[in-house]
Design an enzyme around this catalytic site. Structure first.
Site, PDB file in Angstrom:
ATOM      1  N   GLY A 179     -23.333 -51.116 -23.444  1.00 34.44           N
ATOM      2  CA  GLY A 179     -22.353 -50.199 -23.632  1.00 34.44           C
ATOM      3  C   GLY A 179     -20.947 -50.504 -23.101  1.00 34.44           C
ATOM      4  O   GLY A 179     -20.702 -51.864 -23.172  1.00 34.44           O
ATOM      5  N   GLY A 189     -28.541 -53.529 -21.263  1.00 32.96           N
ATOM      6  CA  GLY A 189     -27.460 -52.530 -21.501  1.00 32.96           C
ATOM      7  C   GLY A 189     -26.445 -53.207 -22.385  1.00 32.96           C
ATOM      8  O   GLY A 189     -26.149 -54.305 -22.259  1.00 32.96           O
ATOM      9  N   ARG A 232     -31.702 -51.443 -25.521  1.00 35.29           N
ATOM     10  CA  ARG A 232     -32.269 -50.530 -26.317  1.00 35.29           C
ATOM     11  C   ARG A 232     -32.224 -50.570 -27.956  1.00 35.29           C
ATOM     12  O   ARG A 232     -32.893 -50.391 -28.815  1.00 35.29           O
ATOM     13  CB  ARG A 232     -32.158 -49.000 -25.728  1.00 35.29           C
ATOM     14  CG  ARG A 232     -33.231 -48.012 -26.341  1.00 35.29           C
ATOM     15  CD  ARG A 232     -32.877 -46.670 -25.406  1.00 35.29           C
ATOM     16  NE  ARG A 232     -31.523 -45.848 -25.679  1.00 35.29           N
ATOM     17  CZ  ARG A 232     -31.050 -45.057 -25.104  1.00 35.29           C
ATOM     18  NH1 ARG A 232     -31.975 -44.478 -24.399  1.00 35.29           N
ATOM     19  NH2 ARG A 232     -29.814 -44.746 -25.167  1.00 35.29           N
ATOM     20  N   LYS A 246     -10.659 -44.532 -21.963  1.00 30.49           N
ATOM     21  CA  LYS A 246     -10.578 -46.182 -21.807  1.00 30.49           C
ATOM     22  C   LYS A 246     -10.358 -46.679 -23.203  1.00 30.49           C
ATOM     23  O   LYS A 246      -9.643 -47.511 -23.091  1.00 30.49           O
ATOM     24  CB  LYS A 246     -11.965 -46.709 -21.297  1.00 30.49           C
ATOM     25  CG  LYS A 246     -11.993 -46.505 -19.775  1.00 30.49           C
ATOM     26  CD  LYS A 246     -13.236 -47.307 -19.159  1.00 30.49           C
ATOM     27  CE  LYS A 246     -13.522 -47.097 -17.696  1.00 30.49           C
ATOM     28  NZ  LYS A 246     -14.451 -47.690 -17.311  1.00 30.49           N
ATOM     29  N   LYS A 278     -12.466 -41.656  -6.435  1.00 28.29           N
ATOM     30  CA  LYS A 278     -12.331 -42.327  -5.150  1.00 28.29           C
ATOM     31  C   LYS A 278     -11.119 -43.158  -5.356  1.00 28.29           C
ATOM     32  O   LYS A 278     -10.596 -43.799  -4.369  1.00 28.29           O
ATOM     33  CB  LYS A 278     -13.556 -43.394  -4.501  1.00 28.29           C
ATOM     34  CG  LYS A 278     -14.627 -42.320  -4.402  1.00 28.29           C
ATOM     35  CD  LYS A 278     -15.677 -43.372  -3.562  1.00 28.29           C
ATOM     36  CE  LYS A 278     -17.098 -42.782  -3.224  1.00 28.29           C
ATOM     37  NZ  LYS A 278     -17.107 -41.334  -2.960  1.00 28.29           N
TER      38      LYS A 278
HETATM   39  P1  NDP Z   1     -22.157 -46.535 -21.996  1.00 27.61           P
HETATM   40  O1  NDP Z   1     -22.398 -45.006 -22.464  1.00 27.61           O
HETATM   41  O2  NDP Z   1     -21.033 -47.026 -22.640  1.00 27.61           O
HETATM   42  O3  NDP Z   1     -23.590 -47.181 -22.394  1.00 27.61           O
HETATM   43  C1  NDP Z   1     -24.772 -46.935 -22.153  1.00 27.61           C
HETATM   44  C2  NDP Z   1     -25.547 -48.008 -22.005  1.00 27.61           C
HETATM   45  O4  NDP Z   1     -26.830 -47.671 -21.324  1.00 27.61           O
HETATM   46  C3  NDP Z   1     -25.991 -48.414 -23.644  1.00 27.61           C
HETATM   47  O5  NDP Z   1     -26.377 -49.619 -23.633  1.00 27.61           O
HETATM   48  C4  NDP Z   1     -27.273 -47.396 -23.756  1.00 27.61           C
HETATM   49  O6  NDP Z   1     -28.295 -48.140 -24.615  1.00 27.61           O
HETATM   50  C5  NDP Z   1     -28.017 -47.908 -22.330  1.00 27.61           C
HETATM   51  N1  NDP Z   1     -28.893 -46.636 -22.057  1.00 27.61           N
HETATM   52  C6  NDP Z   1     -28.678 -45.534 -21.435  1.00 27.61           C
HETATM   53  N2  NDP Z   1     -29.951 -44.613 -21.612  1.00 27.61           N
HETATM   54  C7  NDP Z   1     -31.037 -45.627 -21.454  1.00 27.61           C
HETATM   55  C8  NDP Z   1     -32.402 -45.642 -21.287  1.00 27.61           C
HETATM   56  N3  NDP Z   1     -32.756 -44.476 -20.962  1.00 27.61           N
HETATM   57  N4  NDP Z   1     -33.108 -46.791 -21.467  1.00 27.61           N
HETATM   58  C9  NDP Z   1     -32.375 -47.904 -22.120  1.00 27.61           C
HETATM   59  N5  NDP Z   1     -31.131 -47.944 -22.257  1.00 27.61           N
HETATM   60  C10 NDP Z   1     -30.070 -46.785 -21.879  1.00 27.61           C
HETATM   61  O7  NDP Z   1     -22.100 -46.177 -20.439  1.00 27.61           O
HETATM   62  P2  NDP Z   1     -21.239 -47.399 -19.769  1.00 27.61           P
HETATM   63  O8  NDP Z   1     -21.273 -48.810 -20.236  1.00 27.61           O
HETATM   64  O9  NDP Z   1     -19.742 -46.806 -19.523  1.00 27.61           O
HETATM   65  O10 NDP Z   1     -21.820 -47.166 -18.188  1.00 27.61           O
HETATM   66  C11 NDP Z   1     -23.039 -47.848 -17.748  1.00 27.61           C
HETATM   67  C12 NDP Z   1     -23.269 -47.493 -16.296  1.00 27.61           C
HETATM   68  O11 NDP Z   1     -22.355 -48.253 -15.563  1.00 27.61           O
HETATM   69  C13 NDP Z   1     -23.545 -46.155 -15.847  1.00 27.61           C
HETATM   70  O12 NDP Z   1     -24.319 -46.090 -14.694  1.00 27.61           O
HETATM   71  C14 NDP Z   1     -21.912 -46.129 -15.249  1.00 27.61           C
HETATM   72  O13 NDP Z   1     -21.966 -45.186 -14.099  1.00 27.61           O
HETATM   73  C15 NDP Z   1     -21.569 -47.405 -14.432  1.00 27.61           C
HETATM   74  N6  NDP Z   1     -20.113 -47.981 -14.446  1.00 27.61           N
HETATM   75  C16 NDP Z   1     -20.065 -48.386 -13.147  1.00 27.61           C
HETATM   76  C17 NDP Z   1     -18.749 -48.796 -12.701  1.00 27.61           C
HETATM   77  C18 NDP Z   1     -18.497 -49.266 -11.419  1.00 27.61           C
HETATM   78  O14 NDP Z   1     -17.178 -49.503 -11.162  1.00 27.61           O
HETATM   79  N7  NDP Z   1     -19.580 -49.230 -10.713  1.00 27.61           N
HETATM   80  C19 NDP Z   1     -17.832 -48.860 -14.054  1.00 27.61           C
HETATM   81  C20 NDP Z   1     -18.292 -48.339 -15.103  1.00 27.61           C
HETATM   82  C21 NDP Z   1     -19.417 -48.101 -15.410  1.00 27.61           C
HETATM   83  P3  NDP Z   1     -28.055 -47.659 -26.332  1.00 27.61           P
HETATM   84  O15 NDP Z   1     -26.793 -48.814 -26.848  1.00 27.61           O
HETATM   85  O16 NDP Z   1     -29.468 -47.966 -26.869  1.00 27.61           O
HETATM   86  O17 NDP Z   1     -27.817 -46.308 -26.410  1.00 27.61           O
END
Ligand code: NDP
Length: 274
Positions: free
Chosen positions: A130, A128, A153, A67, A17
């Site tokens: 990530g 989280g 996690r 990124k 978007k």
């Molecule tokens: P990453 O892949 O970098 O990180 C994923 C994270 O989610 C990790 O901490 C991972 O844990 C955790 N995780 C994934 N699945 C599970 C689960 N089933 N149970 C518990 N923990 C889980 O993703 P991003 O940080 O890039 O994105 C995270 C979210 O933020 C997404 O939904 C993305 O769409 C959203 N986002 C939204 C933005 C916005 O402008 N609104 C901008 C950027 C992101 P582990 O370390 O244990 O694997």
């Protein structure tokens, strides 16, 4: 009128978007600019970026999967970008590539918009560790919360974020091992679990007395996380569409020196949660 060029780089970009959001900002602020979508090959971001700069590009947004590479290519980095280890916004001037990360700035702005007040003295729980969570910690800590606890996690990833903050001279992020069982005012789901219809583990007391449950995922309706929050009586539920618009506004302000309004656009783009 001079038309300055901007773009978003990513792959895939079908859903983006960003062009619509930035052209709306440009119209509101009377700024002459063009904003394109550039879907670079997964192994061709650097070449596509150099071409864009050579053609006169002034700046760009960067989304998955580029990124980290954008951060690496930069010759100058803001504190937010350094903390995140990733860039979602670049600007180009005098042969320099400057990297910024506005994701966390956008999240903080949206939370404060929803609360109608600052995060100062609030208790915040973030699930989280990530990329998005990493980018969010510095702007959220800067807001002066009473407590900021991160649970992941995979605990080592949360520890790495806390250690990076300490190395940079920032304190205040606690990990789950310092949890006192006290309730939180704000619970943020910064995991990607909602993208797969899943829910991260949530401490049993987390929603007791909680005012705002915020899921960074957007356009996913009532995610399992938000459904659990609603069931526990949380009064304000939000998805990440406001963060999306606010991070774009922060990028626009960084490029152009003027800050567009966001409230009406967030309302327009918001889908019902139920
Ligand atoms: P990453 O892949 O970098 O990180 C994923 C994270 O989610 C990790 O901490 C991972 O844990 C955790 N995780 C994934 N699945 C599970 C689960 N089933 N149970 C518990 N923990 C889980 O993703 P991003 O940080 O890039 O994105 C995270 C979210 O933020 C997404 O939904 C993305 O769409 C959203 N986002 C939204 C933005 C916005 O402008 N609104 C901008 C950027 C992101 P582990 O370390 O244990 O694997």
């Amino acid at each position: 009128m001079v038309i300055d060029r901007y773009a978003v780089f990513g792959n895939p970009l079908g859903h983006s978007k960003s062009p619509m959001i930035h052209m709306r900002f440009a119209a509101e602020m009377g700024q002459g600019l063009r904003y394109d979508k550039i879907e670079a090959p997964v192994d061709g971001f650097g070449a596509a970026l150099r071409r864009f700069i050579a053609e006169g590009g002034r700046g760009c947004n960067v989304t998955a999967p580029f990124k980290l590479e954008a951060f690496g290519l930069a010759t100058k980095r803001t504190a937010e970008a350094r903390m995140a280890g990733a860039a979602n916004t670049l600007r180009f001037a005098g042969g320099m590539i400057e990297a910024h990360n506005t994701d966390g700035i956008g999240l903080r702005a949206d939370i404060e918009r929803l609360l109608g007040t600052s995060l100062r003295n609030r208790r915040v729980l973030m699930l989280g560790a990530g990329g998005a969570a990493r980018g969010a910690v510095l702007p959220l800590l800067d807001a002066g919360p009473a407590a900021f606890v991160m649970i992941n996690r995979t605990p080592s990833r949360a520890r790495a974020i806390r250690d990076g903050l300490l190395t940079g001279g920032h304190e205040g992020l606690c990990l789950d091992d310092c949890g006192s069982g006290e309730p939180f005012d704000i619970v943020i789901n910064a995991t990607s679990a909602s993208l797969r219809g899943a829910c991260p583990a949530i401490p049993p007391h987390a929603f007791e007395g909680c005012q705002l449950a915020y899921d960074l995922a957007y356009a996913k309706g009532l995610t399992p996380f938000l459904a659990q929050a609603r069931g526990a009586g949380v009064t304000i539920l939000a998805d990440g569409v406001g963060m999306l618009v606010e991070q774009a506004a922060a990028a626009f302000a960084w490029w152009r020196g003027v800050r567009p309004s966001t409230g009406a656009l967030i309302e327009e783009l918001s889908l019902p949660l139920a």
